[in-house]
Design an enzyme around this catalytic site. Structure first.
Site: not given
Lengths: 333, 759
Positions: B243, B469-470, B650-652, B726
């Protein structure tokens, strides 16, 4: 955390012997004790693991006189017990709204009532001032961050709040606590006498004598136990300590309060019974005005310190809400 | 090889289809190794000793009891290692506080010593037994504390704006809103703690540390220790939440490397939760003075936004979200200013939606307040102030669909059931309030590189020093490569988080997906070029003599426009029975040519959406929140949230939904729960643990709807990716505050909004 010895007690006598001879600290669920050891707040030389005594102190027994809860009953067990759910809903309410399911699976009832304050200045040893942790050092919470701290029963030496829930139900219902001393003798004392007000010795939180072991809680039956509830007000919906909470148990006859049992949480130095509020209600019809009158009485002695200035008002509102909700409860005959 | 020029257009085959995380099974079965999980033989353990005061000097240490702890090995402090490292360079804000370089104490919880021992337990015990002697000076905690100093932020990386004459326009405005707002100190509190493991092999240093920028960390530690970046390897395969907190280098890493060198054995540090509040960064508290001027129809005549941010003594770190708030609405007169206030605190840093999260709060509350004052629906007020072009620069927006987000979101949320009158809606004992607010975030992209290999059996491997990062970055890389190479996602393996791989940009600022996937596409295209060239140059085969640029990869074959095809076994095998490999770099249009060189050195070449010269690039969203407030005891609960977002490709959708939802949930916690409490006398954090620093728990989060609106934006970058990291959090705080106002008629301008604000 410092090195310590771990003794495994397999009989009550062994437990009190270890505790007396080695100045041992009893270990049941460990949910508070181990936490504070890791924070270096407490440094017991010896832990006495009493979990093997569950055969002796791990039962719940209900009869016409009341209910007895063994000190090694886990919070989660008590919360699920059918007699508690039916006849003592306030106990169930106070238990299931505490902590998280994982913690309630571990925490014993005996340990839970001895839960230590969550005051930040007590729990962080890098603060030099804490009369509870280091007697005579001062109180950093007075003049510091004290939003969550107590307004009832406090002193100039300590404003720590008692953080638990279950004990507020015990104190309100007039429970007794069973104790076993090192010489094997047993005694029962009113639960209300278990905790001490901070006064000028906030480091002394209970009236237990060294080595004494809590064995059980005896909650007397009464015509108020079925009309009882615990209202807990907190920032988060779950997994949070009370900013203010109220225990209410009512015996109503034709809408008039024949008897009231009232406890307060999140606002006081100890588990707190609001005798003044009980007296203010008795013999009156329970309406909003009566509830507000009782709430005023409950917080008449409140002392605030800036961050917790809102607590008397929130506490009064919480109690009023609990009283009106209890009066409206559908109750089994 | 840097391949510039347009990326070849190709219809998406895998991109945009819901795809489970390729690393999901490893994560839920414990096979995913986080940096501190790395089993390093014969490691010693470190425990930090931190300052108990916020300002002064270290006078000395009494180590008698600590040395007596069995297993104690060594104690590091300014006296014995202070000269061996320089402070890490900050990505923004110039100088920062020092740690063990000298005896100086800049803030509470500063690292002043490191205990080393054979076990974690021994190190901890010994650290508790170190007696610290200090010379304390009175510290300054925050805004309003004696001894703080204020200065206007310089126009270095951030800009102030003065369009028209805002003061005159405000003075003449028929309607003016003039209000002050506050946001609190907040800490990231990722579940994974700040850890560092260092091991030397001769001159070679390996660092296992969770990081959002492994090349950045490598470059920084090299600079701190005065060694070559090439002698350092940084490994960060999985990150348990960052984050922003793991983006820049912190002081601890170099000290652990020095400790390992002194001991001649590896050293592992897992800092405690409370230490995490002071050895890394955080979101500083902010103050805002917001003024809106409008005519009777609600058209803005002026926007003035002045901000104040706390920082440490030496740093001028600031986020200056006025760069965004100045661009939200059409106003002919705009004035922005930001000042920093220096206090005895650690240096703040990036935290999810660094500028927009604190700065959109006042603007979006003020718009709601203006709407209420004018008797105009808050969505309609925004429609009347929708700008045709960037109000500051006059540039066109690269796709601006804010009103579409509001309209689609409002329809789904049931906004038309809202009675505009505050305190008018009720359900039993609970007051009901509905609120909305805009979200936006700059569409950013950085230079990045990737290496792709393809084997004749159709197995592909992508390697780059990117960071998951998740967020699902492993999966979007696999999707992108699969899309480009015409393979099932399951035939693509992805290796990231290691400086052994080609460099990738910082995973932050909603830029990572755009940055790394463009490099992956270029590497795949370079691979295709090799295969196609070989196929067409060959004397045999289906494509002999054809034009290589006409060929593409589809369904495990090399294919031509006439559908003639050749298997990968033939097409790849023609070049190698092992694997064909391609490396590529992507430098987004508008960036300097040396961007890749900087990236290799650990610097960040990034193109920010508000700094472009060809357009202003932002993603947008609309946040809707329903609150319920108990009429008597005033608990604030949120049964329903909805976010409608327009963020390009939006890729996924699977991981995008999670990421947007996570942002919204964080916004909820940020509005109602999160606040780092500071003892004003001592300038120390007092709730530095997650029992007392509250984040939302499951019971706080009920229904959360995420709408991702289709937005083809070929202008922002070739793949049309605008970033979502974000966007989900921005505006939720204002939507909650606006809903609280609607439920109660009480306007709270200070976060978090708590029970006592409504009693």
């Amino acid at each position: 955390m410092r090195p310590f010895a771990l003794e495994m007690a397999d009989t009550p006598a062994a437990a009190t012997n270890y505790a007396t001879q080695s100045a041992g600290t009893y270990l049941a669920g460990g949910t508070v004790l181990l936490d504070l050891m890791k924070l270096d707040v407490i440094e017991p030389q010896t832990l006495v693991d009493i979990n093997a005594l569950a055969d002796t102190y791990g039962a719940i027994e209900a009869d016409d006189d009341g209910i007895t809860l063994g000190a090694l009953v886990r919070m989660a067990e008590a919360e699920r017990h059918p007699a508690i759910r039916r006849d003592y809903p306030v106990i169930r309410d106070a238990l299931w709204q505490a902590a998280s399911p994982q913690l309630r699976n571990m925490a014993s009832l005996g340990g839970n009532v001895l839960q230590r304050t969550r005051c930040s200045y007590f729990r962080d040893v890098s603060w030099p001032e804490c009369n509870k942790r280091a007697p005579g050092s001062g109180c950093a919470a007075i003049g510091g961050n004290n939003r969550r701290l107590a307004v009832l029963g406090v002193s100039d030496h300590c404003i720590a709040s008692y953080p638990g829930d279950f004990a507020n139900a015990l104190v309100a219902l007039g429970a007794e606590v069973g104790l076993r001393s090192a010489d094997g003798s047993e005694r029962r004392v009113p639960f209300e006498d278990l905790h001490r007000l901070p006064g000028d010795t906030p480091e002394m939180e209970t009236n237990l004598v060294p080595g004494e072991l809590i064995t059980a809680f005896h909650v007397p039956a009464g015509p108020w136990t079925r009309r009882s509830l615990y209202r807990k007000v907190r920032d988060r919906t779950s997994y949070d300590f009370a900013l203010a909470s109220a225990v209410v148990a009512l015996h109503l006859e034709d809408g008039v309060v024949a008897a009231a049992r009232i406890g307060l949480g999140g606002v006081a130095a100890t588990p707190w019974r609001a005798h003044e509020a009980e007296a203010a209600l008795t013999g009156r019809p329970l309406d909003e005005a009566a509830a507000e009158h009782a709430a005023e009485a409950a917080f008449a002695g409140a002392v605030t310190h800036g961050g917790n200035d809102f607590k008397p008002e929130l506490g009064r509102r919480t109690l009023v809400r609990a009283l009106l909700e209890a009066a409206a409860m559908e109750v089994l005959p | 090889m840097t391949i510039q020029g347009p990326i070849r257009p190709q219809p998406f085959s895998r991109i945009g289809k819901p795809t489970p995380r390729i690393d999901g099974a490893a994560k839920v079965t414990g096979r995913a190794l986080y940096p501190s999980d790395e089993s390093v033989p014969h490691a010693a353990h470190a425990f930090l000793v931190t300052s108990p005061i916020a300002r002064g000097r270290v006078a000395g240490f009494d180590l008698g009891d600590a040395r007596a702890v069995p297993g104690f090995l060594d104690f590091l402090c300014h006296e014995n290692v202070g000269g061996q490292a320089k402070p890490p360079k900050q990505m923004a804000g110039g100088e920062t506080t020092t740690t063990m370089e000298s005896d100086r104490i800049w803030h509470d919880g500063q690292i002043i010593g490191v205990v080393l021992a054979d076990s974690f337990e021994a190190a901890r015990e010994a650290a508790f037994k170190v007696r610290i002697q200090t010379e304390a000076e009175p510290p300054s905690a925050t805004f309003g504390s004696a001894g703080t100093t204020e200065e206007q932020r310089e126009d270095e990386q951030k800009e102030d704006f003065a369009v028209g004459d805002a003061e005159m326009a405000l003075a003449a405005a028929p309607v003016m809103l003039d209000a002050w707002y506050e946001t609190p100190t907040q800490h990231h509190n990722a579940i994974e703690l700040f850890t560092t493991t260092c091991a030397w092999n001769g001159r070679q240093l390996t660092i296992w540390e969770p990081s959002q920028f492994v090349y950045g960390l490598r470059g920084n530690v090299a600079q701190q220790l005065g060694i070559e970046p090439a002698d350092i390897r940084v490994v960060s395969k999985f990150v348990g939440g960052a984050f922003g907190s793991k983006g820049g280098a912190t002081a601890r890493t170099a000290w652990i490397a020095i400790a390992a060198r002194r001991l001649g054995r590896p050293v592992k540090l897992v800092a405690t939760r409370d230490q995490g509040f002071t050895i890394a960064t955080y979101r500083a508290e902010t103050r805002h003075h917001l003024r809106l001027g409008a005519n009777g129809e609600g058209r803005l005549t002026a926007v003035s936004h002045e901000g104040w941010e706390v920082t440490s003594r030496p740093s001028f770190y600031n986020v200056s979200g006025t760069e965004t708030t100045a661009r939200m609405y059409a106003a002919p007169n705009i004035l922005t200013r930001v000042a920093v206030v220096h206090a005895d605190r650690n240096t703040p840093g990036f935290m999810r939606a660094p500028p927009e999260q604190p700065y959109m709060f006042p603007l979006e509350c003020a718009m709601d307040e203006l709407a209420a004052r004018l008797g105009i629906d808050p969505i309609e007020l925004r429609r009347r102030n929708e700008p045709a072009r960037d109000p500051v620069t006059g540039l066109a927006f690269s796709g601006r669909h804010l009103m579409t987000c509001f309209d689609r979101g409002a329809a789904e949320f049931g906004w038309n059931r809202r009675n505009a009158q505050p305190a008018s809606m009720r359900d039993g004992d609970w007051l009901v309030g509905l609120g909305c607010a805009a979200s936006t975030y700059t569409a950013n992209i950085a230079a990045s590189t990737a290496r792709v290999t393809l084997r004749p059996d159709g197995q592909a491997q992508v390697r780059l020093a990117g960071h998951d990062i998740g967020t699902g970055a492993y999966t979007v890389v696999a999707i992108t490569a699969a899309d480009r190479l015409g393979l099932p996602v399951g035939q693509v393996t992805v290796e990231m988080g290691d400086t052994e791989y080609p460099p990738a940009a910082l995973a932050a600022g909603s830029s990572h997906t755009a940055s790394i996937t463009h490099a992956v596409v270029r590497a795949c295209d370079a691979l295709l070029a090799q295969i196609a060239t070989a196929a067409t140059a060959s004397n045999a085969g289906a494509f002999a003599g054809r034009e290589p640029a006409t060929l593409s990869l589809r369904d495990g074959h090399l294919v031509a426009p006439d559908d003639s095809s050749e298997s990968l076994a033939d097409a790849v095998g023609r070049i190698s029975a092992g694997a064909v490999e391609a490396y590529a770099e992507n430098v987004p249009d508008g960036m300097p040519a040396d961007a890749i060189g900087k990236l290799y050195q650990g610097q960040l070449p990034i193109l920010r959406g508000q700094k472009r010269v060809d357009m202003t690039a932002y993603s947008f969203g609309a946040q809707f929140v329903e609150v319920r407030i108990h009429a008597r005891t005033r608990e604030i609960r949120v049964p329903r949230m909805l976010g409608a977002f327009s963020a390009g490709t939006i890729l996924n959708p699977t991981t995008a939904r999670s990421q947007l939802m996570g942002g919204m949930i964080w916004g909820l916690g940020s509005a109602l729960l999160e606040k780092t409490e500071i003892d004003q006398r001592a300038a120390r954090y007092t709730n530095d643990n997650i029992a007392e620093y509250h984040i939302a728990v499951n019971a706080d989060v009920r229904r959360v709807d995420v709408m991702m609106l289709p937005e083809p934006d070929g202008a922002v970058n070739p793949l049309g990716i605008k970033g979502i990291g974000e966007l989900g959090i921005v505006g939720v705080n204002a939507a909650v505050a606006n809903a609280v106002f609607h439920a109660t008629g009480q306007r709270v301008r200070r976060l978090p909004i708590r029970i006592e604000d409504l009693l």
